[in-house]
Design a protein around this motif. Structure first.
Motif, PDB file in Angstrom:
ATOM      1  N   MET A 178      -4.674  -1.773 -10.823  1.00  0.00           N
ATOM      2  CA  MET A 178      -4.696  -1.667  -9.370  1.00  0.00           C
ATOM      3  C   MET A 178      -5.838  -2.478  -8.759  1.00  0.00           C
ATOM      4  O   MET A 178      -5.690  -3.082  -7.692  1.00  0.00           O
ATOM      5  N   GLN A 179      -6.974  -2.513  -9.431  1.00  0.00           N
ATOM      6  CA  GLN A 179      -8.100  -3.310  -8.930  1.00  0.00           C
ATOM      7  C   GLN A 179      -7.748  -4.785  -8.888  1.00  0.00           C
ATOM      8  O   GLN A 179      -8.012  -5.477  -7.897  1.00  0.00           O
ATOM      9  N   TYR A 180      -7.120  -5.271  -9.958  1.00  0.00           N
ATOM     10  CA  TYR A 180      -6.736  -6.679  -9.985  1.00  0.00           C
ATOM     11  C   TYR A 180      -5.602  -6.968  -9.009  1.00  0.00           C
ATOM     12  O   TYR A 180      -5.581  -8.027  -8.360  1.00  0.00           O
ATOM     13  N   LEU A 181      -4.669  -6.038  -8.877  1.00  0.00           N
ATOM     14  CA  LEU A 181      -3.561  -6.228  -7.945  1.00  0.00           C
ATOM     15  C   LEU A 181      -4.061  -6.285  -6.511  1.00  0.00           C
ATOM     16  O   LEU A 181      -3.687  -7.190  -5.742  1.00  0.00           O
ATOM     17  N   ARG A 182      -4.930  -5.364  -6.155  1.00  0.00           N
ATOM     18  CA  ARG A 182      -5.482  -5.358  -4.797  1.00  0.00           C
ATOM     19  C   ARG A 182      -6.346  -6.599  -4.563  1.00  0.00           C
ATOM     20  O   ARG A 182      -6.287  -7.226  -3.501  1.00  0.00           O
ATOM     21  N   ARG A 203      -4.387   6.518  -2.406  1.00  0.00           N
ATOM     22  CA  ARG A 203      -5.391   6.600  -1.346  1.00  0.00           C
ATOM     23  C   ARG A 203      -6.567   5.668  -1.613  1.00  0.00           C
ATOM     24  O   ARG A 203      -7.167   5.128  -0.690  1.00  0.00           O
ATOM     25  N   GLN A 204      -6.910   5.488  -2.861  1.00  0.00           N
ATOM     26  CA  GLN A 204      -8.052   4.641  -3.198  1.00  0.00           C
ATOM     27  C   GLN A 204      -7.802   3.177  -2.855  1.00  0.00           C
ATOM     28  O   GLN A 204      -8.707   2.473  -2.411  1.00  0.00           O
ATOM     29  N   PHE A 205      -6.562   2.736  -3.033  1.00  0.00           N
ATOM     30  CA  PHE A 205      -6.286   1.303  -2.866  1.00  0.00           C
ATOM     31  C   PHE A 205      -5.426   0.968  -1.654  1.00  0.00           C
ATOM     32  O   PHE A 205      -5.417  -0.172  -1.197  1.00  0.00           O
ATOM     33  N   GLY A 206      -4.686   1.920  -1.124  1.00  0.00           N
ATOM     34  CA  GLY A 206      -3.770   1.626  -0.036  1.00  0.00           C
ATOM     35  C   GLY A 206      -4.440   1.600   1.327  1.00  0.00           C
ATOM     36  O   GLY A 206      -5.520   2.157   1.521  1.00  0.00           O
ATOM     37  N   GLU A 207      -3.793   0.950   2.272  1.00  0.00           N
ATOM     38  CA  GLU A 207      -4.214   0.942   3.670  1.00  0.00           C
ATOM     39  C   GLU A 207      -3.215   1.759   4.498  1.00  0.00           C
ATOM     40  O   GLU A 207      -3.587   2.678   5.218  1.00  0.00           O
ATOM     41  N   ARG A 208      -1.981   1.383   4.368  1.00  0.00           N
ATOM     42  CA  ARG A 208      -0.860   2.003   5.088  1.00  0.00           C
ATOM     43  C   ARG A 208       0.002   2.733   4.065  1.00  0.00           C
ATOM     44  O   ARG A 208       0.125   2.291   2.917  1.00  0.00           O
ATOM     45  N   PHE A 209       0.614   3.841   4.484  1.00  0.00           N
ATOM     46  CA  PHE A 209       1.418   4.641   3.565  1.00  0.00           C
ATOM     47  C   PHE A 209       2.752   4.977   4.211  1.00  0.00           C
ATOM     48  O   PHE A 209       2.804   5.396   5.365  1.00  0.00           O
ATOM     49  N   GLY A 247      -6.757   8.629  -9.922  1.00  0.00           N
ATOM     50  CA  GLY A 247      -7.653   8.046  -8.931  1.00  0.00           C
ATOM     51  C   GLY A 247      -9.094   8.266  -9.298  1.00  0.00           C
ATOM     52  O   GLY A 247      -9.437   8.913 -10.277  1.00  0.00           O
ATOM     53  N   ASP A 248      -9.996   7.717  -8.499  1.00  0.00           N
ATOM     54  CA  ASP A 248     -11.427   7.908  -8.673  1.00  0.00           C
ATOM     55  C   ASP A 248     -11.758   9.382  -8.474  1.00  0.00           C
ATOM     56  O   ASP A 248     -11.222  10.038  -7.596  1.00  0.00           O
TER      57      ASP A 248
END
Length: 255
Positions: A178-182, A203-209, A247-248
């Motif tokens: 997810m870190q590399y994808l984002r 929630r850690q990586f998304g902006e809109r849901f 998640g974190d």
């Protein structure tokens, strides 16, 4: 400006309604996570946007053009990687250029120099440049998924879709992917839609849901709006520990 516009999208498979009158717009450069349980319509939605599935009713518009078939400027990262295990990470990444290169020339590595450099740059973007010549089949699941992301980047998309890209990975590998994808989405300024089931990871990586239930949009909002009430509507009756995982540890759902 809208990069993706979904208008009254419905998809039926026989008597089964996978999507039911779904409508929303995604702005250029937005990183959107699609949430929902298995069978909620997430994969069907992404496949309609990519032109891999034809809607029963309604339409998808990308860059002001209705989607009527698969588009090379809309790339997809699949849950099961869909890479060739007997080929190197580099060759798999380079296959993203097939849409603009003859298959035989690509198989024999007669690609343009620009395509080859792009494949190496994409592997570097996902942290695998040193593993470029390793056979993909010998790589871990997380590394294979990162190869899949590199291949999608070589496709030179305007829009990047990812269908449950970390569903089969352990939490640590899921975080890395997810870190590399984002990071790649931000670096390339890609409009991105990704389906996930781990809420904290989302929630850690998304902006809109966008939340789907039984093929309908039941939530469309941002991180602060993703409350327990919303999550219960999406995942009610499901073991919440499974969906809050990945998640974190410092990332918690708003109450």
């Amino acid at each position: 400006m809208s990069a993706i516009r979904v208008e009254n999208l419905t998809k039926r498979f026989g008597d089964t309604v996978a999507l039911d009158d779904v409508s929303f717009e995604i702005s250029e450069g937005e990183f959107t996570v699609v949430l929902g349980i298995s069978g909620s319509g997430k994969s069907t939605l992404l496949r309609c946007i990519n032109g891999l599935t034809t809607p029963t009713d309604g339409r998808v518009i990308v860059d002001d053009e209705p989607v009527t078939s698969h588009r090379n400027d809309v790339a997809m990262v699949f849950q099961q990687h869909n890479i060739i295990g007997g080929m190197s990470a580099y060759s798999n990444a380079l296959s993203g250029a097939l849409g603009r290169t003859d298959f035989t020339r690509s198989l024999l590595r007669f690609n343009d120099r620009e395509d080859k450099l792009q494949a190496l740059e994409a592997l570097e973007m996902v942290g695998l440049l040193d593993e470029a010549e390793q056979r993909a089949g010998r790589m871990s699941g997380g590394q294979q998924q990162r190869v899949g992301i590199a291949r999608a980047l070589v496709q030179e998309p305007r829009i990047l879709l990812a269908d449950e890209p970390v569903a089969s990975l352990d939490p640590g590998s899921a975080q890395t992917v997810m870190q590399y994808l984002r990071g790649a989405a931000e670096q390339e300024d890609l409009t991105t839609m990704i389906s996930l089931h781990q809420v904290n990871l989302a929630r850690q990586f998304g902006e809109r849901f966008i939340g789907l239930a039984d093929g309908e949009v039941v939530f469309d909002g941002y991180r602060d709006d993703l409350t327990f009430d919303v999550i219960d509507k999406l995942y009610g009756g499901i073991n919440m520990e499974e969906f809050l995982g990945g998640g974190d540890s410092d990332t918690t759902v708003a109450q």
